[in-house]
Write a protein that holds these residues in place. Structure first.
Motif, PDB file in Angstrom:
ATOM      1  N   TRP A   1       0.839  -1.202   0.000  1.00 47.58           N
ATOM      2  CA  TRP A   1       0.000   0.000   0.000  1.00 47.58           C
ATOM      3  C   TRP A   1       0.876   1.254   0.000  1.00 47.58           C
ATOM      4  CZ3 TRP A   1      -5.084   0.297   3.208  1.00 47.58           C
ATOM      5  CH2 TRP A   1      -5.938  -0.762   2.857  1.00 47.58           C
TER       6      TRP A   1
ATOM      7  N   GLU B   1      -1.958   7.135   0.312  1.00 49.46           N
ATOM      8  CA  GLU B   1      -3.088   6.938  -0.594  1.00 49.46           C
ATOM      9  C   GLU B   1      -3.706   5.545  -0.494  1.00 49.46           C
ATOM     10  OE1 GLU B   1      -1.899   8.008  -4.519  1.00 49.46           O
ATOM     11  OE2 GLU B   1      -0.931   9.868  -3.874  1.00 49.46           O
ATOM     12  N   GLY B   2      -3.038   4.652   0.209  1.00 51.17           N
ATOM     13  CA  GLY B   2      -3.603   3.325   0.417  1.00 51.17           C
ATOM     14  C   GLY B   2      -3.405   2.394  -0.759  1.00 51.17           C
TER      15      GLY B   2
ATOM     16  N   ARG C   1      -6.108  -7.049   1.166  1.00 54.56           N
ATOM     17  CA  ARG C   1      -7.255  -6.556   1.933  1.00 54.56           C
ATOM     18  C   ARG C   1      -7.250  -7.271   3.292  1.00 54.56           C
ATOM     19  NH1 ARG C   1     -10.053  -7.159  -3.033  1.00 54.56           N
ATOM     20  NH2 ARG C   1     -11.320  -8.876  -2.253  1.00 54.56           N
TER      21      ARG C   1
ATOM     22  N   CYS D   1      -3.161   6.217   5.121  1.00 59.79           N
ATOM     23  CA  CYS D   1      -3.767   5.137   4.350  1.00 59.79           C
ATOM     24  C   CYS D   1      -4.766   4.336   5.180  1.00 59.79           C
ATOM     25  CB  CYS D   1      -2.700   4.205   3.788  1.00 59.79           C
ATOM     26  SG  CYS D   1      -1.868   3.198   5.035  1.00 59.79           S
TER      27      CYS D   1
ATOM     28  N   LYS E   1      -7.224   5.343   6.655  1.00 55.61           N
ATOM     29  CA  LYS E   1      -8.583   5.801   6.365  1.00 55.61           C
ATOM     30  C   LYS E   1      -9.219   4.989   5.248  1.00 55.61           C
ATOM     31  CE  LYS E   1      -8.123  10.584   7.952  1.00 55.61           C
ATOM     32  NZ  LYS E   1      -8.313  12.021   7.628  1.00 55.61           N
ATOM     33  N   LYS E   2      -8.397   4.325   4.444  1.00 54.09           N
ATOM     34  CA  LYS E   2      -8.901   3.481   3.358  1.00 54.09           C
ATOM     35  C   LYS E   2      -9.101   2.032   3.798  1.00 54.09           C
ATOM     36  CE  LYS E   2      -8.392   7.028   0.586  1.00 54.09           C
ATOM     37  NZ  LYS E   2      -7.442   7.012  -0.526  1.00 54.09           N
TER      38      LYS E   2
ATOM     39  N   THR F   1     -10.867  -0.993   5.275  1.00 60.20           N
ATOM     40  CA  THR F   1     -12.290  -1.316   5.424  1.00 60.20           C
ATOM     41  C   THR F   1     -12.532  -2.608   6.187  1.00 60.20           C
ATOM     42  OG1 THR F   1     -12.286  -2.452   3.273  1.00 60.20           O
ATOM     43  CG2 THR F   1     -12.884  -0.107   3.290  1.00 60.20           C
TER      44      THR F   1
END
Length: 479
Positions: free
Chosen positions: A192, A196-197, A205, A218, A220-221, A223
Motif C-alpha cells: 500500500w 493513498e492506500g 485486503r 492510508c 482511512k482506506k 475497510t
C-alpha cells in the motif's frame, strides 16, 4: 498451525514490528525502522536461512474475535492520521531522547532479533525458508501476519516480496474468513501507499490492521472489521507538537480498538468448552470442601477477583434483582459479604430471606451456584471487618448512601474530603450503623464444568438438616 509472515532480509524494508534489516528503498527512515541484519549465530546453533517464516502457537481457529481491550470513545474520526513525513519525524524524536545513536539502535535491534530466533529454535519451533512456503496458504494456516513493509517503503517490491504479496492478495479474494486464514497487517498493509492506500484497488485486503504510534493516512482506506492502535509510548511534548489526537489506553493495555466496533451476530457467539471431566468419584463429599477446592484453584490460576459473585435477591412482590458483590468470608456456616443496609438488596432481604449466589470463573469453564437463606452477621463481626478495611474504604462506606439519588458526584467527593480531613489525625473511624454484613446459609450447591458440545458436567448437592444428597448428570443447557 498459524502462518507468521516474517520480516525480511537486508534487501527489504521493514516497519517497527519487523525483525530484520532496512531496505535501500526506504526514504529517510527513522531509527526505529532501520534495523540491521542479525549477527552471526554461535557455531553450535545454526540460524535458518532468511527470509524465514516462524510458526508460532495460536489457539484453534475462532474467526477474528478479539481479546484486546476496546474503547467505545475511540472513533476513527477523532484519531489523528499521520503523513509519511510526520511519521518518520516522530520516530526520530521517539528514539533520540533515549541517548542511542542510530548505529547503536541498529546493533541492539539485530542482537534482539538473533536472540529471539535462537530462543524459538530452542523451543523446537520450525522456520521455513521463503522458497519452502506453500503456494496455497488457504488451508494450512489460521493467521497470516503481514509485517514485510512499513511506512518508509516506497517503490515496487522486488523478489521475494512481490510473490509473497501476490499470495496474500489471492487470500484476500477467497471470501469468507471462515474458509481462509485471517490476514493481520502491521502498521501498513504491504504494497500500500502510505498516504493513498491501495492505489490500484488490487492489493492486500487485511482483516485486521494494527497501527503503531498513530494510524497513517492510508488507514482511512482500511475497510476491514478490526483496527487497533498499539504502543502507548508517545510522550506529551510530541503529542503537543504534532497536535496528535489519540485514544486513551484502558488500564495497562498496550493496544486499543479504534474505529467502529464490528457488527456481531449475537446468535453465532459460542465457545466449545474443553475441560477435565467432573466425575462423581472426584467430587468431595462435603460441598463446602468442594467449593473451597475450586476457589483455591481459581486463586492459584491468577484469575481477577475470583471472589466476585452475582447476588440475586427477590422482594415481597416476587421481583428479582441481581448485582455483583465480593465474597469476604466462607466457612461451614455460609458465605459472607458486606453492604449498606439501606441498599435495594438489603430491602429485598428484609422482605424475603431467600437469595442465590453465582460464581463464574470463565477462564476455567466453571461456575458454582449457591442457594439459601440470608441473615445479618453479628454486629461485632461487621465491626471487626470494617476496621480491617483500608481507611479510604471505611470513609467510602460512610459517604455512599447506596440506592439513593444524589445531586452529583461532586457531592460525594466533597463529603469524602470533609471526612478525610476530620479523621486526618489517624483516629479510629466509627462504623456507620447502616453498614454491615450478611451470611447466606446454603440449602443447595451446584458445581458446573463446561464440556464440549454443550454436554456440561453438573453436580448438585442439596443440604437439609438430615443429610447431603448429591446428583450428577449431564445437561445440554448452555450459558
Amino acid at each position: 498451525m498459524p502462518f507468521l509472515l516474517p520480516t525480511a532480509t537486508a534487501v527489504a524494508a521493514t516497519n517497527p514490528s519487523s525483525l530484520f534489516s532496512s531496505s535501500p528503498h526506504c526514504q529517510s527512515p527513522s531509527p526505529a525502522l532501520r534495523l540491521p541484519p542479525p549477527p552471526p549465530a554461535p557455531p553450535s546453533r545454526q540460524l535458518p536461512r532468511f527470509p524465514a517464516v516462524p510458526f508460532l502457537p495460536f489457539s484453534p481457529r475462532r474467526g477474528m474475535a478479539s481479546r484486546a481491550v476496546s474503547s467505545a470513545a475511540a472513533a476513527a474520526a477523532d484519531v489523528t492520521h499521520l503523513t509519511q513525513r510526520d511519521a518518520a519525524e516522530i520516530d526520530e524524536q521517539l528514539m533520540g531522547p533515549l541517548g542511542f545513536s542510530v548505529d547503536q539502535l541498529m546493533e541492539l535491534a539485530g542482537l534482539s532479533v538473533a536472540a529471539a530466533v535462537a530462543e524459538l529454535e530452542s523451543l523446537a519451533i520450525p522456520f521455513l525458508a521463503v522458497e519452502d512456503v506453500p503456494e496455497d496458504l488457504s488451508s494450512e494456516f489460521d493467521i497470516v501476519i503481514d509485517a514485510m513493509f512499513g511506512f518508509s517503503f516506497h517503490g515496487t517490491p522486488g523478489p521475494p516480496f512481490d510473490d509473497l504479496i501476490q499470495r496474500l492478495i489471492s487470500l484476500s479474494v477467497i471470501g469468507s474468513s471462515e474458509k481462509r486464514p485471517a490476514i493481520v497487517s502491521v502498521d501498513i498493509p504491504s504494497g500500500w501507499h502510505v498516504e493513498e492506500g491501495d492505489v490500484d484497488g488490487g492489493g492486500i485486503r487485511p482483516d485486521m490492521l494494527v497501527s503503531l504510534t498513530a494510524p497513517k493516512l492510508c488507514a482511512k482506506k482500511f475497510t476491514g472489521p478490526h483496527h487497533f492502535l498499539g504502543g502507548r509510548f508517545v510522550p506529551l511534548p510530541i503529542l503537543s507538537k504534532y497536535e496528535l489526537q489519540l485514544p486513551p489506553y484502558p488500564g495497562t493495555s498496550m493496544c486499543v480498538r479504534i474505529g467502529k466496533a464490528p457488527s456481531v451476530d449475537i446468535s453465532s457467539l459460542r465457545e466449545n468448552y474443553i475441560s477435565p471431566e467432573l466425575l462423581e468419584n472426584q467430587v468431595m463429599p462435603d460441598p463446602f470442601d468442594q467449593f473451597v477446592r475450586w476457589f483455591d484453584e481459581a486463586v492459584s490460576a491468577g484469575l481477577r477477583e475470583p471472589n466476585a459473585m452475582a447476588l440475586t435477591t427477590v422482594n415481597k412482590e416476587g421481583k428479582p434483582s441481581s448485582r455483583m458483590v465480593l465474597l469476604k468470608g466462607v466457612d461451614k456456616q455460609g458465605f459472607v459479604w458486606y453492604t449498606n443496609y439501606g441498599s435495594r438488596k438489603a430491602h429485598d432481604l428484609s422482605e424475603n430471606h431467600n437469595a442465590a449466589l453465582l460464581f463464574y470463573w470463565n477462564e476455567m469453564n466453571r461456575q458454582v451456584r449457591v442457594e439459601g437463606s440470608v441473615q445479618k452477621v453479628p454486629e461485632e463481626e461487621s465491626e471487626k471487618y470494617f476496621h480491617s478495611r483500608p481507611r479510604g474504604s471505611q470513609l467510602g462506606a460512610i459517604v455512599s448512601k447506596q440506592s439513593t439519588v444524589i445531586a452529583g458526584r461532586e457531592v460525594l467527593q466533597q463529603t469524602y474530603k470533609e471526612l478525610e480531613q476530620k479523621y486526618s489525625d489517624g483516629s479510629m473511624i466509627p462504623k456507620p450503623e447502616y453498614w454491615g454484613g450478611y451470611r447466606l446459609t446454603p440449602t443447595l450447591f451446584e458445581f458446573w464444568q463446561g464440556q464440549q458440545s454443550r454436554l456440561h458436567d453438573r453436580y448438585v448437592s442439596c443440604i437439609n438438616s438430615f443429610a447431603i444428597q448429591a446428583i450428577l448428570w449431564q445437561s445440554s443447557e448452555c450459558l
